[in-house]
Design a protein around this motif. Structure first.
Motif, PDB file in Angstrom:
ATOM      1  N   ALA A  83       0.804  -1.219   0.000  1.00  0.00           N
ATOM      2  CA  ALA A  83       0.000   0.000   0.000  1.00  0.00           C
ATOM      3  C   ALA A  83       0.836   1.268   0.000  1.00  0.00           C
ATOM      4  O   ALA A  83       0.282   2.362  -0.026  1.00  0.00           O
ATOM      5  CB  ALA A  83      -0.940   0.004   1.205  1.00  0.00           C
ATOM      6  N   THR A  84       2.154   1.148   0.035  1.00  0.00           N
ATOM      7  CA  THR A  84       3.020   2.321   0.001  1.00  0.00           C
ATOM      8  C   THR A  84       3.666   2.453  -1.371  1.00  0.00           C
ATOM      9  O   THR A  84       3.680   1.510  -2.160  1.00  0.00           O
ATOM     10  CB  THR A  84       4.094   2.238   1.097  1.00  0.00           C
ATOM     11  OG1 THR A  84       4.568   0.884   1.201  1.00  0.00           O
ATOM     12  CG2 THR A  84       3.530   2.639   2.448  1.00  0.00           C
ATOM     13  N   ALA A  85       4.205   3.631  -1.645  1.00  0.00           N
ATOM     14  CA  ALA A  85       4.741   3.922  -2.968  1.00  0.00           C
ATOM     15  C   ALA A  85       5.936   3.042  -3.298  1.00  0.00           C
ATOM     16  O   ALA A  85       6.676   2.616  -2.399  1.00  0.00           O
ATOM     17  CB  ALA A  85       5.147   5.396  -3.039  1.00  0.00           C
ATOM     18  N   PRO A  86       6.164   2.741  -4.583  1.00  0.00           N
ATOM     19  CA  PRO A  86       7.328   1.930  -4.974  1.00  0.00           C
ATOM     20  C   PRO A  86       8.633   2.621  -4.577  1.00  0.00           C
ATOM     21  O   PRO A  86       8.715   3.842  -4.492  1.00  0.00           O
ATOM     22  CB  PRO A  86       7.198   1.852  -6.500  1.00  0.00           C
ATOM     23  CG  PRO A  86       5.764   2.139  -6.786  1.00  0.00           C
ATOM     24  CD  PRO A  86       5.319   3.100  -5.735  1.00  0.00           C
ATOM     25  N   GLY A  87       9.657   1.805  -4.350  1.00  0.00           N
ATOM     26  CA  GLY A  87      10.966   2.345  -3.984  1.00  0.00           C
ATOM     27  C   GLY A  87      11.252   2.159  -2.504  1.00  0.00           C
ATOM     28  O   GLY A  87      10.448   1.611  -1.752  1.00  0.00           O
ATOM     29  N   ARG A  88      12.425   2.628  -2.103  1.00  0.00           N
ATOM     30  CA  ARG A  88      12.841   2.477  -0.714  1.00  0.00           C
ATOM     31  C   ARG A  88      12.226   3.570   0.154  1.00  0.00           C
ATOM     32  O   ARG A  88      12.036   4.698  -0.281  1.00  0.00           O
ATOM     33  CB  ARG A  88      14.365   2.537  -0.602  1.00  0.00           C
ATOM     34  CG  ARG A  88      15.069   1.357  -1.252  1.00  0.00           C
ATOM     35  CD  ARG A  88      16.585   1.477  -1.142  1.00  0.00           C
ATOM     36  NE  ARG A  88      17.263   0.304  -1.662  1.00  0.00           N
ATOM     37  CZ  ARG A  88      17.529   0.106  -2.942  1.00  0.00           C
ATOM     38  NH1 ARG A  88      17.173   1.023  -3.841  1.00  0.00           N
ATOM     39  NH2 ARG A  88      18.134  -0.995  -3.345  1.00  0.00           N
ATOM     40  N   GLY A  89      11.929   3.216   1.398  1.00  0.00           N
ATOM     41  CA  GLY A  89      11.378   4.179   2.344  1.00  0.00           C
ATOM     42  C   GLY A  89      11.573   3.695   3.762  1.00  0.00           C
ATOM     43  O   GLY A  89      11.924   2.532   4.005  1.00  0.00           O
TER      44      GLY A  89
END
Length: 462
Positions: free
Chosen positions: A13-19
């Motif tokens: 449910a979170t945006a693609p990529g690292r976070g």
């Protein structure tokens, strides 16, 4: 409800990529509480207290931890989708999130858990009456907002004031329809219905309220989409200089050589929170240069698609015959502002006035900046912007279309009401059509095809 709208689903449910944080969301659909409990034990190693944050390992098929994080369980109907929902909030690395998601799919294979489609969680929220369609659209508008004003307006739409205004209008139309159709059921009653029930007054008040909602919605659509402003004119009148002045940066090359700009240069700026998409184009003239000719053809294409055309002229020469030829080709219905540039060289002050034929004319100097503020104010005026309009909702083009259609049907209803021989059946029919148009905004009268288009534009996991 379609069968696939009750499937258990899962997605990141979170945006693609690292976070720093990543979320895997599961909504259990028709599989219900039993499936949710099974998933909790398999993924977290324990049952979870409803709506209570638990720090747990996210475990694989061998009982080893893939990650550690916060698990939250929301029993139906008190969840985003209105179904039993499990959210796993761990570290935001793409590999670890994929591992957790794949593990969830494996656990849910026997009760039909599948990957969610774009917008499917919010679609569930709509289908389960957690959000109406206008609020659901506000979710993605809030995510995609490009200005502070747009974000605030999307937040207001998500809270529901736009929907509440629509519901009030629908209720008013229904009440009026009730009187009309009751009269149609008893034609032997020799009563002037329109006078006795104050039908004309009720209809006038509905139309007045609808006009106010439309004005706010139009401004909200502007916040969402912005205004396409095309700079057009002969070579060397200062189009690129004006783009740089409006943007506050050296975006376009400026020289004294005619034909320097051969293709469009675009920049989005904000004025009072409104996105203005400024497009600098090739100078319009007859040319044998093939590259420049192609650029000029593209210029006319941009002019055809513009919301506003700024027709630049050299203040020293005024409107030349060539400028008049250019102006004659501008599309009908598109606002045109005549910009007399280079006032610093012509010895004229910055000014805003009404030109020939009622067209607005701005005297300015892109070089010194004098008169630029007047041009910005004129663009805001064309956009219909109202300072301090905090009640604006972030509307979409489909909302404006529906509101226009409803206004048209109510106008026809008013015409029938004013006829000497009252045609109550036509009056009632126009009210019904207006109600259908208004209901389409909130989704109470919406085709599955339209729902598919709307939710397909969401990101996966939302």
């Amino acid at each position: 409800m379609l069968s696939n709208d009750t499937d258990p689903i899962a997605a990141i449910a979170t945006a693609p990529g690292r976070g720093g944080i990543g979320v895997v969301r599961l909504s259990f659909g028709r599989a219900g509480e039993a499936a949710a409990q099974k998933a909790m034990h398999a993924l977290c190693g324990q049952a979870l207290a409803p709506r209570h944050a638990s720090y747990v390992p996210f475990i694989d098929g061998n009982g080893e931890a893939l990650d550690r994080g916060i698990a939250l369980y929301f029993p139906a109907p008190h969840s985003y989708t209105g179904e039993h929902v499990l959210e796993l909030q761990g570290h935001g690395g793409p590999i670890v999130l994929q591992l957790v998601l794949q593990r969830a799919i494996a656990v849910g294979r026997d009760f039909g858990l599948r990957f969610a489609e774009p917008g499917e969680f919010t679609r569930r929220a709509f289908l389960n009456d957690k959000l109406d369609l206008a609020q659901a659209e506000a979710v993605v508008d809030l995510i995609e907002a490009s200005t502070e004003a747009a974000a605030r307006s999307a937040g207001r739409s998500l809270d529901g004031p736009f929907s509440r205004e629509i519901h009030v209008l629908v209720e008013d139309v229904i009440n009026l329809r009730m009187f009309v159709e009751a009269t149609l059921d008893f034609p032997e009653e020799e009563i002037d219905f329109l006078d006795a029930a104050d039908a004309r007054g009720k209809l006038a008040r509905i139309r007045e309220r609808l006009n106010a909602v439309f004005a706010d919605a139009r401004q909200g659509a502007l916040l969402r989409e912005g205004l396409s402003v095309v700079l057009a004119g002969q070579p060397n009148v200062g189009k690129s200089s004006l783009l740089n002045a409006l943007a506050g940066a050296e975006l376009a090359i400026v020289t004294s050589i005619a034909g320097t700009t051969r293709d469009k240069v675009a920049q989005t700026i904000q004025v009072e929170g409104i996105p203005l998409h400024i497009i600098d184009t090739a100078g319009l003239r007859e040319t044998q240069d093939e590259v420049e000719r192609i650029g000029i053809e593209r210029t006319w294409g941009e002019i055809q698609r513009a919301d506003v055309v700024l027709h630049l002229l050299d203040a020293r020469a005024g409107a030349t015959p060539e400028d008049q030829v250019i102006a004659a080709r501008f599309p009908q219905g598109v606002p045109v502002v005549r910009v007399m540039n280079k006032t610093d060289l012509a010895g004229a002050p910055g000014a805003l006035r009404e030109g020939e034929g009622g067209a607005r004319e701005v005297n300015l100097s892109a070089k010194t900046g004098e008169g630029i503020a007047l041009l910005r104010d004129e663009l805001l005026k064309i956009a219909g912007w109202q300072a301090g309009a905090e009640s604006v909702y972030l509307a979409r083009e489909r909302h404006l279309i529906a509101l226009r259609e409803a206004r048209g049907h109510l106008a026809l209803a008013a015409e029938h009401a004013d006829q000497q021989s009252q045609v109550l059946d036509l009056f009632a029919e126009e009210l019904r059509l207006a109600q259908d148009d208004l209901n389409a905004i909130t989704g109470e009268f919406t085709s599955d095809d339209l729902l598919g288009v709307i939710f397909s534009r969401f990101c996966i996991g939302k």
